[in-house]
Write a protein that holds these residues in place. Sequence first.
Motif, PDB file in Angstrom:
ATOM      1  N   LYS A  24       0.825  -1.214   0.000  1.00  7.32           N
ATOM      2  CA  LYS A  24       0.000   0.000   0.000  1.00  7.32           C
ATOM      3  C   LYS A  24       0.863   1.270   0.000  1.00  7.32           C
ATOM      4  O   LYS A  24       0.371   2.354  -0.319  1.00  7.32           O
ATOM      5  N   TYR A  25       2.137   1.139   0.349  1.00  5.96           N
ATOM      6  CA  TYR A  25       3.040   2.283   0.333  1.00  5.96           C
ATOM      7  C   TYR A  25       3.863   2.371  -0.959  1.00  5.96           C
ATOM      8  O   TYR A  25       4.820   3.133  -1.034  1.00  5.96           O
ATOM      9  N   ARG A  26       3.484   1.607  -1.966  1.00  7.92           N
ATOM     10  CA  ARG A  26       4.227   1.653  -3.236  1.00  7.92           C
ATOM     11  C   ARG A  26       4.087   3.043  -3.858  1.00  7.92           C
ATOM     12  O   ARG A  26       2.979   3.494  -4.124  1.00  7.92           O
ATOM     13  N   PRO A  27       5.200   3.739  -4.115  1.00 10.43           N
ATOM     14  CA  PRO A  27       5.105   5.093  -4.681  1.00 10.43           C
ATOM     15  C   PRO A  27       4.469   5.084  -6.068  1.00 10.43           C
ATOM     16  O   PRO A  27       4.769   4.215  -6.896  1.00 10.43           O
ATOM     17  N   CYS A  28       3.600   6.041  -6.329  1.00 14.90           N
ATOM     18  CA  CYS A  28       2.970   6.157  -7.640  1.00 14.90           C
ATOM     19  C   CYS A  28       4.039   6.441  -8.699  1.00 14.90           C
ATOM     20  O   CYS A  28       4.882   7.320  -8.511  1.00 14.90           O
ATOM     21  N   PRO A  29       4.019   5.746  -9.832  1.00 16.43           N
ATOM     22  CA  PRO A  29       5.010   5.999 -10.892  1.00 16.43           C
ATOM     23  C   PRO A  29       5.022   7.446 -11.376  1.00 16.43           C
ATOM     24  O   PRO A  29       6.079   7.977 -11.713  1.00 16.43           O
ATOM     25  N   LEU A  30       3.855   8.111 -11.400  1.00 13.62           N
ATOM     26  CA  LEU A  30       3.818   9.505 -11.825  1.00 13.62           C
ATOM     27  C   LEU A  30       4.599  10.390 -10.856  1.00 13.62           C
ATOM     28  O   LEU A  30       5.304  11.308 -11.276  1.00 13.62           O
ATOM     29  N   LEU A  31       4.501  10.105  -9.564  1.00 14.55           N
ATOM     30  CA  LEU A  31       5.265  10.870  -8.571  1.00 14.55           C
ATOM     31  C   LEU A  31       6.762  10.702  -8.817  1.00 14.55           C
ATOM     32  O   LEU A  31       7.527  11.681  -8.794  1.00 14.55           O
ATOM     33  N   LYS A  32       7.201   9.480  -9.070  1.00 11.08           N
ATOM     34  CA  LYS A  32       8.619   9.220  -9.328  1.00 11.08           C
ATOM     35  C   LYS A  32       9.078   9.933 -10.604  1.00 11.08           C
ATOM     36  O   LYS A  32      10.180  10.506 -10.636  1.00 11.08           O
ATOM     37  N   LYS A  33       8.230   9.931 -11.616  1.00  8.34           N
ATOM     38  CA  LYS A  33       8.585  10.598 -12.871  1.00  8.34           C
ATOM     39  C   LYS A  33       8.730  12.104 -12.666  1.00  8.34           C
ATOM     40  O   LYS A  33       9.662  12.725 -13.192  1.00  8.34           O
ATOM     41  N   MET A  34       7.810  12.697 -11.896  1.00  8.13           N
ATOM     42  CA  MET A  34       7.875  14.145 -11.660  1.00  8.13           C
ATOM     43  C   MET A  34       9.129  14.525 -10.879  1.00  8.13           C
ATOM     44  O   MET A  34       9.768  15.538 -11.177  1.00  8.13           O
ATOM     45  N   VAL A  35       9.500  13.715  -9.912  1.00  8.31           N
ATOM     46  CA  VAL A  35      10.729  13.987  -9.159  1.00  8.31           C
ATOM     47  C   VAL A  35      11.949  13.846 -10.069  1.00  8.31           C
ATOM     48  O   VAL A  35      12.868  14.670 -10.031  1.00  8.31           O
ATOM     49  N   ASP A  36      11.950  12.812 -10.918  1.00  9.83           N
ATOM     50  CA  ASP A  36      13.042  12.648 -11.883  1.00  9.83           C
ATOM     51  C   ASP A  36      13.149  13.857 -12.814  1.00  9.83           C
ATOM     52  O   ASP A  36      14.251  14.240 -13.238  1.00  9.83           O
ATOM     53  N   ALA A  37      12.004  14.465 -13.120  1.00 10.30           N
ATOM     54  CA  ALA A  37      11.972  15.621 -14.026  1.00 10.30           C
ATOM     55  C   ALA A  37      12.305  16.932 -13.308  1.00 10.30           C
ATOM     56  O   ALA A  37      12.364  17.992 -13.938  1.00 10.30           O
ATOM     57  N   GLY A  38      12.521  16.861 -11.985  1.00 15.00           N
ATOM     58  CA  GLY A  38      12.859  18.066 -11.229  1.00 15.00           C
ATOM     59  C   GLY A  38      11.673  18.937 -10.898  1.00 15.00           C
ATOM     60  O   GLY A  38      11.829  20.131 -10.602  1.00 15.00           O
TER      61      GLY A  38
END
Length: 284
Positions: free
Chosen positions: A256-270
């Motif tokens: 249930k704590y798996r980070p959303c892929p969109l959140l990871k992508k946005m962080v990668d994009a700065g």
Amino acid sequence: MNIQTVGVIGAGVMGIGVAQNLAQTDHQVILIDISEDILDKAKYEIRNNIRLQSFFQKSDNRKTPDSILEKIDFSTSYKLLENADFVVENVTEKWDIKKGIYPQLDAICPQHCVFAANTSAIPITRLASLTKRPDQVLGIHFMNPVPMKPMVEMIRGYHTSETTIEIAKQMLSQMGKECVIVNDSPGFVSNRVLMLTINEAVFLLQDQVATAEDVDKIFKGCFGHKMGPLETADLIGLDTILFSIEVLYENFNDSKYRPCPLLKKMVDAGLYGRKNGQGFFVYQ
């Protein structure tokens, strides 16, 4: 204990807020970070924050930005903490970074000094194990913006003594804050609930169930929240949100704590949110 000098480790958003709040309540503050550039930016941000705060809090006894900044020593050296009565650690939510700080504090700070971790999710007992004074380590989870939030979450580690709790309560009272004391568990109360809410809101956006504006509008209009979950994420910082969720995922090993892929992508994009001008919303 008479708390006069407080060290603040980390001059990011939270460290700046803690240092400002302490200086405004007549504490002598030592704000430490790794470079002069970061500290110069912190000084600029504190000055701006004080000016903005003056528009919302009218008072005949309002202090000038210069008089508040005079109470803060900006430094890259931990050596200045040799006379600190209390230290608040605010560095990035990554164990590999935090674990190097506490042994340094332990070696330099006087025996009576209390260490408070302003962490969103990392267990306090684990941090305390890095020191020779685990009974003098606790968590104080400040809320952002620190000078304007009257409540904090205080976390009792496995070894935290009642004396340490009372010392921390005394300092918070001097800062004009109340606390709720909770037991040590990753994410504690606030972030164990909040991070799940934010992460699920990002999934809603990723799945195109609603726009960011509409997700937040529902929370504000239906539940009376002052800010929606995605605005809140932008305020905290999407990088901090991701680090916190990853800590929860690592500690609980629960999907249930798996980070959303969109959140990871946005962080990668700065796209970190308010701190650099764009997250789920755009800031000028």
